[in-house]
Write a protein that holds these residues in place. Structure first.
Motif, PDB file in Angstrom:
ATOM      1  N   GLY A  38       0.804  -1.221   0.000  1.00 30.43           N
ATOM      2  CA  GLY A  38       0.000   0.000   0.000  1.00 30.43           C
ATOM      3  C   GLY A  38       0.834   1.266   0.000  1.00 30.43           C
ATOM      4  O   GLY A  38       0.449   2.279  -0.590  1.00 30.43           O
ATOM      5  N   ALA A  39       2.011   1.219   0.637  1.00 28.15           N
ATOM      6  CA  ALA A  39       2.850   2.414   0.734  1.00 28.15           C
ATOM      7  C   ALA A  39       3.409   2.837  -0.605  1.00 28.15           C
ATOM      8  O   ALA A  39       3.645   4.022  -0.851  1.00 28.15           O
ATOM      9  N   VAL A  40       3.633   1.884  -1.498  1.00 27.96           N
ATOM     10  CA  VAL A  40       4.343   2.182  -2.732  1.00 27.96           C
ATOM     11  C   VAL A  40       3.453   2.146  -3.970  1.00 27.96           C
ATOM     12  O   VAL A  40       3.831   2.655  -5.028  1.00 27.96           O
ATOM     13  N   VAL A 143      14.329  -6.045   6.288  1.00 27.76           N
ATOM     14  CA  VAL A 143      13.973  -6.036   7.706  1.00 27.76           C
ATOM     15  C   VAL A 143      13.108  -4.814   7.981  1.00 27.76           C
ATOM     16  O   VAL A 143      13.565  -3.673   7.834  1.00 27.76           O
ATOM     17  N   ASN A 144      11.859  -5.055   8.330  1.00 25.04           N
ATOM     18  CA  ASN A 144      10.933  -3.968   8.626  1.00 25.04           C
ATOM     19  C   ASN A 144      11.225  -3.455  10.030  1.00 25.04           C
ATOM     20  O   ASN A 144      11.046  -4.175  11.020  1.00 25.04           O
ATOM     21  N   CYS A 145      11.697  -2.229  10.126  1.00 27.01           N
ATOM     22  CA  CYS A 145      12.151  -1.677  11.408  1.00 27.01           C
ATOM     23  C   CYS A 145      10.970  -1.103  12.189  1.00 27.01           C
ATOM     24  O   CYS A 145      10.659   0.097  12.113  1.00 27.01           O
ATOM     25  N   LEU A 170      18.389  -5.584   3.380  1.00 23.85           N
ATOM     26  CA  LEU A 170      18.230  -4.149   3.596  1.00 23.85           C
ATOM     27  C   LEU A 170      17.369  -3.905   4.825  1.00 23.85           C
ATOM     28  O   LEU A 170      16.498  -4.707   5.161  1.00 23.85           O
ATOM     29  N   MET A 171      17.604  -2.773   5.491  1.00 23.00           N
ATOM     30  CA  MET A 171      16.714  -2.298   6.535  1.00 23.00           C
ATOM     31  C   MET A 171      15.700  -1.364   5.875  1.00 23.00           C
ATOM     32  O   MET A 171      16.059  -0.577   4.990  1.00 23.00           O
ATOM     33  N   CYS A 172      14.447  -1.448   6.276  1.00 22.33           N
ATOM     34  CA  CYS A 172      13.449  -0.606   5.624  1.00 22.33           C
ATOM     35  C   CYS A 172      12.341  -0.238   6.600  1.00 22.33           C
ATOM     36  O   CYS A 172      12.235  -0.791   7.696  1.00 22.33           O
ATOM     37  N   ASP A 173      11.525   0.708   6.163  1.00 19.61           N
ATOM     38  CA  ASP A 173      10.295   1.067   6.856  1.00 19.61           C
ATOM     39  C   ASP A 173       9.172   0.821   5.856  1.00 19.61           C
ATOM     40  O   ASP A 173       9.056   1.542   4.863  1.00 19.61           O
ATOM     41  N   ALA A 174       8.375  -0.207   6.081  1.00 22.09           N
ATOM     42  CA  ALA A 174       7.337  -0.604   5.127  1.00 22.09           C
ATOM     43  C   ALA A 174       6.272   0.467   4.942  1.00 22.09           C
ATOM     44  O   ALA A 174       5.460   0.373   4.022  1.00 22.09           O
ATOM     45  N   ARG A 175       6.281   1.504   5.767  1.00 22.70           N
ATOM     46  CA  ARG A 175       5.298   2.590   5.634  1.00 22.70           C
ATOM     47  C   ARG A 175       5.779   3.685   4.707  1.00 22.70           C
ATOM     48  O   ARG A 175       4.987   4.542   4.282  1.00 22.70           O
TER      49      ARG A 175
END
Length: 204
Positions: A38-40, A143-145, A170-175
């Protein structure tokens, strides 16, 4: 998968369909797959979420995601244009074991996959990693932080998941749209690199 190019003739530019690629978004229950799509997505994402009920408690492990009230029962779907000539179709998989019969259908024709992980529930990532490894589908781990979750160096997470060195992590923010785009670019680049290697003639 559709392939297309833009060309110019007598000063007029002919626009044809861009290359379209299918990417899966997988991972454990409650890891943020629906949020990521949804974020992208540049279109209103298709979601097949249903409310969690008491009947599902014996089979749905809510440890670590006690506040979760809905679950994906078929798939999430979204679309993003990375470049004028490159469009990704995103298919989010259901996270619970009881919906795994859908994975083989969703995986048909996929270029690659994102395995979304949560450091609080890393064990939930193993099934998805094993699935793509067994089927030879290129994947990256994101990795969803989550807020309040412990942060670990990438090398520590890589070792815990026993990832091959070539698998992107990768480190990411799924939002966050830009964070998710970075993950998707990494998956596409990784998949295309592996495809190029397979096309290279064997040396004797």
């Amino acid at each position: 998968m559709a392939f297309g190019r833009s060309s110019s003739r007598r000063g007029k530019r002919t626009v044809v369909e861009p290359v379209t690629l299918k990417i899966l978004v997988a991972g454990g229950f409650g890891v943020g797959k629906t949020t990521l799509v949804g974020a992208v997505s540049e279109i209103r994402p298709l979601r097949t979420e249903e409310t969690l009920t008491e009947a599902g408690r014996p089979v749905d492990d809510l440890h670590g995601v006690e506040a979760k009230s809905t679950t994906t029962v078929a798939m999430d779907f979204g679309r993003i244009t990375l470049r004028e000539d490159l469009v990704l179709y995103l298919f989010g998989t259901p996270g619970q074991d009881r919906f795994w019969f859908l994975w083989d259908e969703l995986a048909q024709g996929a270029l690659g996959a994102v395995v979304l992980a949560d450091t609080r529930r890393l064990d939930d990532s193993f099934a998805a990693i094993d699935y793509f490894e067994r089927r030879g589908i290129p994947f990256a781990v994101a990795v969803n932080c989550f807020e309040g979750a412990a942060r670990f160096p990438a090398r520590t997470v890589r070792a815990a998941l026993d990832l091959d060195p070539e698998v992107p992590l990768l480190m990411c923010d799924a939002r966050e749209r830009e964070s998710v785009k970075d993950v998707l670019v990494a998956v596409v680049e990784h998949a295309l690199t592996l495809a190029d290697r397979q096309r290279e003639p064997a040396t004797t």
